[in-house]
Design a protein around this motif. Structure first.
Motif, PDB file in Angstrom:
ATOM      1  N   ASP A 236       0.813  -1.223   0.000  1.00  0.00           N
ATOM      2  CA  ASP A 236       0.000   0.000   0.000  1.00  0.00           C
ATOM      3  C   ASP A 236       0.843   1.267   0.000  1.00  0.00           C
ATOM      4  O   ASP A 236       0.305   2.371   0.007  1.00  0.00           O
ATOM      5  CB  ASP A 236      -0.941  -0.002   1.212  1.00  0.00           C
ATOM      6  CG  ASP A 236      -1.813  -1.243   1.217  1.00  0.00           C
ATOM      7  OD1 ASP A 236      -2.426  -1.526   0.174  1.00  0.00           O
ATOM      8  OD2 ASP A 236      -1.843  -1.962   2.238  1.00  0.00           O
ATOM      9  N   SER A 237       2.165   1.100   0.005  1.00  0.00           N
ATOM     10  CA  SER A 237       3.008   2.303   0.034  1.00  0.00           C
ATOM     11  C   SER A 237       3.215   2.835  -1.385  1.00  0.00           C
ATOM     12  O   SER A 237       3.097   2.085  -2.364  1.00  0.00           O
ATOM     13  CB  SER A 237       4.358   1.978   0.673  1.00  0.00           C
ATOM     14  OG  SER A 237       5.021   0.985  -0.083  1.00  0.00           O
ATOM     15  N   ASP A 238       3.535   4.121  -1.475  1.00  0.00           N
ATOM     16  CA  ASP A 238       3.738   4.744  -2.787  1.00  0.00           C
ATOM     17  C   ASP A 238       4.914   4.113  -3.521  1.00  0.00           C
ATOM     18  O   ASP A 238       5.954   3.860  -2.921  1.00  0.00           O
ATOM     19  CB  ASP A 238       4.059   6.249  -2.610  1.00  0.00           C
ATOM     20  CG  ASP A 238       2.785   7.024  -2.323  1.00  0.00           C
ATOM     21  OD1 ASP A 238       1.691   6.468  -2.575  1.00  0.00           O
ATOM     22  OD2 ASP A 238       2.898   8.154  -1.818  1.00  0.00           O
ATOM     23  N   GLY A 239       4.737   3.874  -4.799  1.00  0.00           N
ATOM     24  CA  GLY A 239       5.852   3.396  -5.636  1.00  0.00           C
ATOM     25  C   GLY A 239       6.287   1.969  -5.328  1.00  0.00           C
ATOM     26  O   GLY A 239       7.401   1.569  -5.697  1.00  0.00           O
ATOM     27  N   ALA A 240       5.422   1.183  -4.667  1.00  0.00           N
ATOM     28  CA  ALA A 240       5.816  -0.190  -4.299  1.00  0.00           C
ATOM     29  C   ALA A 240       6.199  -1.009  -5.542  1.00  0.00           C
ATOM     30  O   ALA A 240       7.243  -1.662  -5.566  1.00  0.00           O
ATOM     31  CB  ALA A 240       4.692  -0.864  -3.522  1.00  0.00           C
TER      32      ALA A 240
END
Ligand code: S3P
Length: 253
Positions: A236-240
């Motif tokens: 769910d983190s940005d840019g995963a």
């Protein structure tokens, strides 16, 4: 002209070398496939040293140094061909987004996607629920092993695995030696928020009971996922997805 004659000789020597080179690469690919399917490490420094020494011994003394450089280069290229056969495995709890992330990675990297649960359903003609209900979990786990083995042998795939896949030590070993493992570590509260009571392992009469099962499963499994992972990301983190692609591309380069 004398030079033309000599050049013809080098042309023909090169043609022969290129044919043999392509053959060596093709054999290396076959070795890679065998190692992946048999959970053997791709690189064995001892064997590498033996191979290099035995080849160098075939070269006349005056070209030894050149020959050594040449065989090292050949071995590097063979390893590169084998690294290209690595799978990208997505591991993690049910609902951690393995299938979704798998689709996006496969599309961006132009690699085929295999979802082991889906493969099992296609092969058996049964749903996962029906397999658990009529054949039992043990049979499901053996189908899972077969699905993994065929993905490892084929190579070069993005593989979305079932949440229980790495719990079997043999499967974990196979994944370790045939690919790059990414643990999608979704926060437990998010997993709880989206879990459904109708998954076979979480089946329960109430939502609370199912939630308890999920929390137990999570605490039993997390260490195993972490131990196998070459990389852990919060899906769910940005840019995963970009971070996964970068790490994988570095590993196969
Ligand atoms: C399982 C997870 C499921 C499926 C089966 C068992 C597990 O896959 O393989 O129900 O043991 O965690 P997902 O992780 O894709 O839900």
């Amino acid at each position: 002209m004398e030079i033309d004659e000599i050049r013809k000789e080098i042309d023909s020597a090169d043609a022969e070398l290129m044919r043999l080179f392509a053959r060596r690469m093709e054999i290396s690919e076959r070795i890679g496939r065998w190692k992946r399917a048999n959970a053997k490490p791709a690189f064995d420094p001892e064997r590498e040293a033996e191979v290099a020494a035995s080849r160098i011994a075939l070269i006349p003394e005056k070209y030894r140094e050149n020959g050594e450089a040449f065989i090292r280069l050949l071995m590097e290229e063979s390893k590169r061909v084998q690294r290209r056969g690595m799978d990208l495995y997505l591991i993690g709890m049910p609902d951690s987004g393995k299938t979704r992330m798998g689709r996006s990675l496969a599309e961006t990297m132009k690699m085929p996607l295999v979802d082991t649960d889906k493969l099992i359903m296609e092969r058996t003609g049964m749903s996962i629920d029906a397999i658990f209900a009529t054949l039992g979990e043990e049979r499901f786990r053996s189908f899972e092993r077969q699905a993994l083995r065929s993905a490892a042998e084929r190579g070069g795939l993005v593989v979305a695995t079932g949440g229980g896949m790495p719990m079997d030590p043999e499967n974990a070993e196979l994944m370790r030696h045939s690919g790059f493992c990414v643990f999608l570590d979704r926060d437990i509260e998010r997993l709880v928020g989206q879990s459904t009571v109708n998954r076979p392992l979480l089946a329960a009469s109430t939502k609370e009971e199912s939630e308890m099962k999920l929390r137990t499963l999570y605490s039993e499994r997390r260490e195993k996922y972490l131990a196998l992972a070459d990389m852990t990301v919060d899906p769910d983190s940005d840019g995963a997805a970009e971070r996964v692609i970068n790490a994988f591309e570095n590993a196969v380069k």
